[in-house]
Design a protein around this motif. Structure first.
Motif, PDB file in Angstrom:
ATOM      1  N   SER A 262       6.653  49.862   9.927  1.00 62.76           N
ATOM      2  CA  SER A 262       8.095  50.092   9.833  1.00 62.76           C
ATOM      3  C   SER A 262       8.906  48.995  10.509  1.00 62.76           C
ATOM      4  N   LEU A 263       8.241  48.096  11.197  1.00 61.12           N
ATOM      5  CA  LEU A 263       8.937  47.082  11.978  1.00 61.12           C
ATOM      6  C   LEU A 263       9.613  46.050  11.077  1.00 61.12           C
ATOM      7  N   ASP A 264      10.802  45.616  11.477  1.00 62.36           N
ATOM      8  CA  ASP A 264      11.481  44.534  10.776  1.00 62.36           C
ATOM      9  C   ASP A 264      10.680  43.245  10.950  1.00 62.36           C
ATOM     10  N   PRO A 265      10.405  42.495   9.861  1.00 61.75           N
ATOM     11  CA  PRO A 265       9.619  41.263   9.982  1.00 61.75           C
ATOM     12  C   PRO A 265      10.221  40.250  10.956  1.00 61.75           C
ATOM     13  N   GLN A 266      11.564  40.206  11.054  1.00 61.92           N
ATOM     14  CA  GLN A 266      12.187  39.268  11.994  1.00 61.92           C
ATOM     15  C   GLN A 266      11.876  39.656  13.441  1.00 61.92           C
ATOM     16  N   LEU A 267      11.889  40.952  13.723  1.00 58.52           N
ATOM     17  CA  LEU A 267      11.541  41.405  15.061  1.00 58.52           C
ATOM     18  C   LEU A 267      10.078  41.089  15.356  1.00 58.52           C
ATOM     19  N   ASN A 268       9.224  41.299  14.385  1.00 60.59           N
ATOM     20  CA  ASN A 268       7.808  40.971  14.535  1.00 60.59           C
ATOM     21  C   ASN A 268       7.637  39.492  14.890  1.00 60.59           C
ATOM     22  N   ALA A 269       8.336  38.625  14.175  1.00 57.29           N
ATOM     23  CA  ALA A 269       8.198  37.182  14.392  1.00 57.29           C
ATOM     24  C   ALA A 269       8.704  36.776  15.783  1.00 57.29           C
ATOM     25  N   LEU A 270       9.789  37.397  16.227  1.00 53.35           N
ATOM     26  CA  LEU A 270      10.348  37.028  17.526  1.00 53.35           C
ATOM     27  C   LEU A 270       9.481  37.541  18.677  1.00 53.35           C
ATOM     28  N   ILE A 271       8.846  38.687  18.499  1.00 47.77           N
ATOM     29  CA  ILE A 271       7.915  39.163  19.526  1.00 47.77           C
ATOM     30  C   ILE A 271       6.737  38.202  19.632  1.00 47.77           C
ATOM     31  N   LEU A 272       6.204  37.775  18.483  1.00 45.48           N
ATOM     32  CA  LEU A 272       5.091  36.826  18.506  1.00 45.48           C
ATOM     33  C   LEU A 272       5.508  35.497  19.129  1.00 45.48           C
ATOM     34  N   ARG A 273       6.755  35.109  18.932  1.00 43.60           N
ATOM     35  CA  ARG A 273       7.249  33.879  19.552  1.00 43.60           C
ATOM     36  C   ARG A 273       7.232  34.002  21.076  1.00 43.60           C
ATOM     37  N   MET A 274       7.687  35.130  21.595  1.00 41.72           N
ATOM     38  CA  MET A 274       7.679  35.327  23.046  1.00 41.72           C
ATOM     39  C   MET A 274       6.260  35.352  23.597  1.00 41.72           C
ATOM     40  N   LEU A 275       5.295  35.749  22.762  1.00 36.44           N
ATOM     41  CA  LEU A 275       3.913  35.872  23.197  1.00 36.44           C
ATOM     42  C   LEU A 275       3.078  34.632  22.898  1.00 36.44           C
ATOM     43  N   SER A 276       3.726  33.540  22.555  1.00 34.73           N
ATOM     44  CA  SER A 276       3.001  32.315  22.236  1.00 34.73           C
ATOM     45  C   SER A 276       2.109  31.909  23.394  1.00 34.73           C
ATOM     46  N   MET A 277       0.886  31.451  23.080  1.00 35.73           N
ATOM     47  CA  MET A 277      -0.023  30.996  24.126  1.00 35.73           C
ATOM     48  C   MET A 277       0.484  29.723  24.785  1.00 35.73           C
ATOM     49  N   ARG A 278       1.229  28.915  24.051  1.00 38.35           N
ATOM     50  CA  ARG A 278       1.801  27.685  24.590  1.00 38.35           C
ATOM     51  C   ARG A 278       3.217  27.966  25.075  1.00 38.35           C
ATOM     52  N   PRO A 279       3.487  27.792  26.359  1.00 39.25           N
ATOM     53  CA  PRO A 279       4.794  28.165  26.918  1.00 39.25           C
ATOM     54  C   PRO A 279       5.974  27.504  26.216  1.00 39.25           C
ATOM     55  N   GLU A 280       5.815  26.243  25.839  1.00 38.38           N
ATOM     56  CA  GLU A 280       6.942  25.536  25.238  1.00 38.38           C
ATOM     57  C   GLU A 280       7.371  26.139  23.906  1.00 38.38           C
ATOM     58  N   GLN A 281       6.464  26.873  23.255  1.00 36.36           N
ATOM     59  CA  GLN A 281       6.810  27.488  21.975  1.00 36.36           C
ATOM     60  C   GLN A 281       7.681  28.731  22.141  1.00 36.36           C
ATOM     61  N   ARG A 282       7.788  29.229  23.353  1.00 32.71           N
ATOM     62  CA  ARG A 282       8.639  30.405  23.577  1.00 32.71           C
ATOM     63  C   ARG A 282      10.115  30.032  23.640  1.00 32.71           C
ATOM     64  N   GLY A 283      10.409  28.772  23.925  1.00 33.25           N
ATOM     65  CA  GLY A 283      11.784  28.338  24.015  1.00 33.25           C
ATOM     66  C   GLY A 283      12.417  28.753  25.323  1.00 33.25           C
ATOM     67  N   THR A 284      13.741  28.809  25.337  1.00 35.73           N
ATOM     68  CA  THR A 284      14.492  29.221  26.523  1.00 35.73           C
ATOM     69  C   THR A 284      15.072  30.610  26.296  1.00 35.73           C
ATOM     70  N   ALA A 285      15.559  31.225  27.368  1.00 33.96           N
ATOM     71  CA  ALA A 285      16.168  32.544  27.237  1.00 33.96           C
ATOM     72  C   ALA A 285      17.397  32.489  26.346  1.00 33.96           C
ATOM     73  N   MET A 286      18.160  31.411  26.436  1.00 37.95           N
ATOM     74  CA  MET A 286      19.342  31.282  25.596  1.00 37.95           C
ATOM     75  C   MET A 286      18.950  31.167  24.128  1.00 37.95           C
ATOM     76  N   GLU A 287      17.961  30.349  23.831  1.00 39.26           N
ATOM     77  CA  GLU A 287      17.514  30.206  22.441  1.00 39.26           C
ATOM     78  C   GLU A 287      16.978  31.525  21.900  1.00 39.26           C
ATOM     79  N   LEU A 288      16.243  32.230  22.737  1.00 41.30           N
ATOM     80  CA  LEU A 288      15.701  33.514  22.304  1.00 41.30           C
ATOM     81  C   LEU A 288      16.816  34.517  22.071  1.00 41.30           C
ATOM     82  N   ALA A 289      17.794  34.565  22.968  1.00 46.04           N
ATOM     83  CA  ALA A 289      18.909  35.501  22.804  1.00 46.04           C
ATOM     84  C   ALA A 289      19.662  35.233  21.510  1.00 46.04           C
ATOM     85  N   CYS A 290      19.905  33.963  21.209  1.00 50.35           N
ATOM     86  CA  CYS A 290      20.603  33.613  19.964  1.00 50.35           C
ATOM     87  C   CYS A 290      19.809  34.074  18.755  1.00 50.35           C
ATOM     88  N   ALA A 291      18.503  33.846  18.783  1.00 49.78           N
ATOM     89  CA  ALA A 291      17.661  34.238  17.653  1.00 49.78           C
ATOM     90  C   ALA A 291      17.642  35.753  17.487  1.00 49.78           C
TER      91      ALA A 291
END
Length: 469
Positions: A262-291
């Motif tokens: 039932s999850l929205d695919p965009q929410l799924n993608a953003l959760i996976l982004r926060m859980l990236s094994m490489r820290p730089e792929q998570r971005g910044t808090a501002m970038e994440l908030a905008c997304a």
């Protein structure tokens, strides 16, 4: 109201009417490891809106001064405002620091989700608010270091998410209060890089992991994953290369969308982004908030039904435990348990710490409970202690039967490593993680400590499917 006699006053259980600084206690509200929270009003206006008064359980606890300093630097609508701070003198002459913040009339995040079954759009907006709060924290060079569902309140009046409990936070040039390799925090929410650091340098007394903003973002990702699936993440087994450096195979957990269609695919993608094994792929808090905000705007309540589905209560209630073998490695904290399992007979060639390692003096001379309990002295008893519960939480009087694949004591009743405890026919590691972290480790709480089963050294198959809610 007459003041209570000195022997009756306990910082953990102050009666209504007790004066702390310029505040009068109205009622008891909750207790943590280091402090207790009361509702309080100004002495001069007992009809005022209550505030949250947090009082140190231990005299002269320097954690409170650090929390006050951090909160004084950060202002955001999704962070409770600091109102006052000071020191309360117990009638026995001990001095207990306190701080006063805005009272948040709300529900912890996971409990709130269980009650309301929010849509994906609603979850996106809540996560965006938390990302904005982290943006404000990071903009001041500060870190929260304990982002998790228990430290998020959803306010009843407007449904906003507020980030709370900055007791584990850090601001620039703050003195280190926590001994050990890792800073304070909840093991299940630790980033892969923090866990690998612990695995690589746990024997080096000079090594101290320097948390980064990306650690907070990873913890927010774990919070989101737990929120929409009811499960904690599972790492693959750590491996060591020819140079002696440890690596993780990656996450073996299924994507949120696979566990929750039932999850929205965009929410799924953003959760996976926060859980990236490489820290730089998570971005910044501002970038994440905008997304997150953009994803919420692109969705609608009609097109995003409850992301928790009809079985929300089962999904976001007590977290689903992983199978025994995977449960030992289910959360980041499992790596610390794994260290004790493997280091008894496997020599580790510890290289010199990298640039993120630094030795900092313990200026306050205090120890933080945090996650430093892995060094507790081994217990030779063959049965689990029977003890009363602490902090109002139920305590289990005996350990469960050993799990399949759990290490057993030898014929002399000894476990392979001195820090492993032989109890009830199995080998266990005693840690000081909280109940939530203990559940993620398939552990059992006894007397406020978490006893985690130790896995056998034989590698188990990993091809079986991940449990779904």
């Amino acid at each position: 109201m007459p003041s209570p006699r000195a022997p009756e006053l306990n910082p953990a259980l102050l009666p209504p009417g007790t004066v702390v600084g310029s505040w009068r206690v109205v009622s008891w509200a909750g207790r943590g490891v280091h402090g207790v929270v009361y509702q309080a009003v100004p002495v001069t206006d007992e009809h005022a809106v209550p505030t949250a008064l947090k009082l140190a359980l231990l005299p002269r606890d320097s954690r409170f001064a650090r929390e006050v300093e951090l909160l004084s630097r950060v202002r955001h609508l999704c962070i409770p405002r600091l109102r006052d701070s000071g020191t309360w003198q117990h009638p026995g002459d001990t001095l207990h620091p306190f701080l006063v913040m805005d009272w948040v009339d709300g529900t912890p995040l996971y409990d709130w989700a269980q009650q309301h079954s929010p849509s994906s759009q609603r979850v996106l907006r809540l996560l965006a608010q938390l990302a904005r709060a982290l943006q404000a924290v990071h903009a001041q060079g500060c870190l929260h270091r304990d982002v998790k569902g228990d430290n998020v309140l959803v306010r009843h009046s407007d449904g906003s998410a507020l980030l709370t409990d900055f007791g584990s936070g850090r601001f620039p040039d703050a003195a280190t209060l926590t001994p050990g390799t890792l800073p304070p925090g909840t093991p299940a929410y630790r980033s892969p890089e923090a866990c690998l650091f612990e695995l690589q340098f746990f024997r080096d007394p000079r090594a101290h992991y320097a948390a980064q903003p990306t650690d907070d973002l990873y913890a927010l990702g774990v919070t989101a994953y737990r929120l929409v699936t009811g499960q904690y993440l599972e790492f693959g087994d750590p491996i060591r290369d020819a140079s002696g450096t440890w690596h993780l195979e990656g996450l073996v957990s299924a994507a949120p969308l696979a566990l929750n269609p039932s999850l929205d695919p965009q929410l799924n993608a953003l959760i996976l982004r926060m859980l990236s094994m490489r820290p730089e792929q998570r971005g910044t808090a501002m970038e994440l908030a905008c997304a997150l905000e953009q994803a919420a705007q692109c969705s609608s309540p009609e097109s995003t039904p409850s992301c928790l589905g009809p079985d929300a209560a089962a999904r976001v209630g007590p977290p689903t435990r992983a199978p025994p073998r995977q449960g030992l490695f289910a959360a980041a904290a499992a790596l610390m348990v794994w260290i004790i399992w493997v280091c008894g007979s496997t020599p580790l060639n510890v290289p010199a710490p990298p640039t993120v390692v630094r030795q900092e003096s313990d200026a306050a001379g205090l120890e933080d409970g945090g996650t430093s309990g892995l060094g507790d002295e081994a217990v030779a008893s063959s049965v689990a202690p029977s003890v009363p519960s602490v902090s109002g939480e139920p305590a289990e009087s005996t350990l469960p039967e050993p799990l399949p694949g759990q290490t057993r004591p030898n014929a002399k009743g000894r476990c392979p490593h001195p820090r492993q405890i032989p109890l009830n026919g199995g080998c266990w590691v005693k840690t000081s993680v909280d109940r939530e972290g203990c559940e993620a480790l398939t552990g059992t709480m006894i007397d406020g400590n978490c006893y985690v089963p130790v896995a056998t050294r034989e590698r188990q198959p990993t091809s079986h499917p991940v449990c779904t809610p």
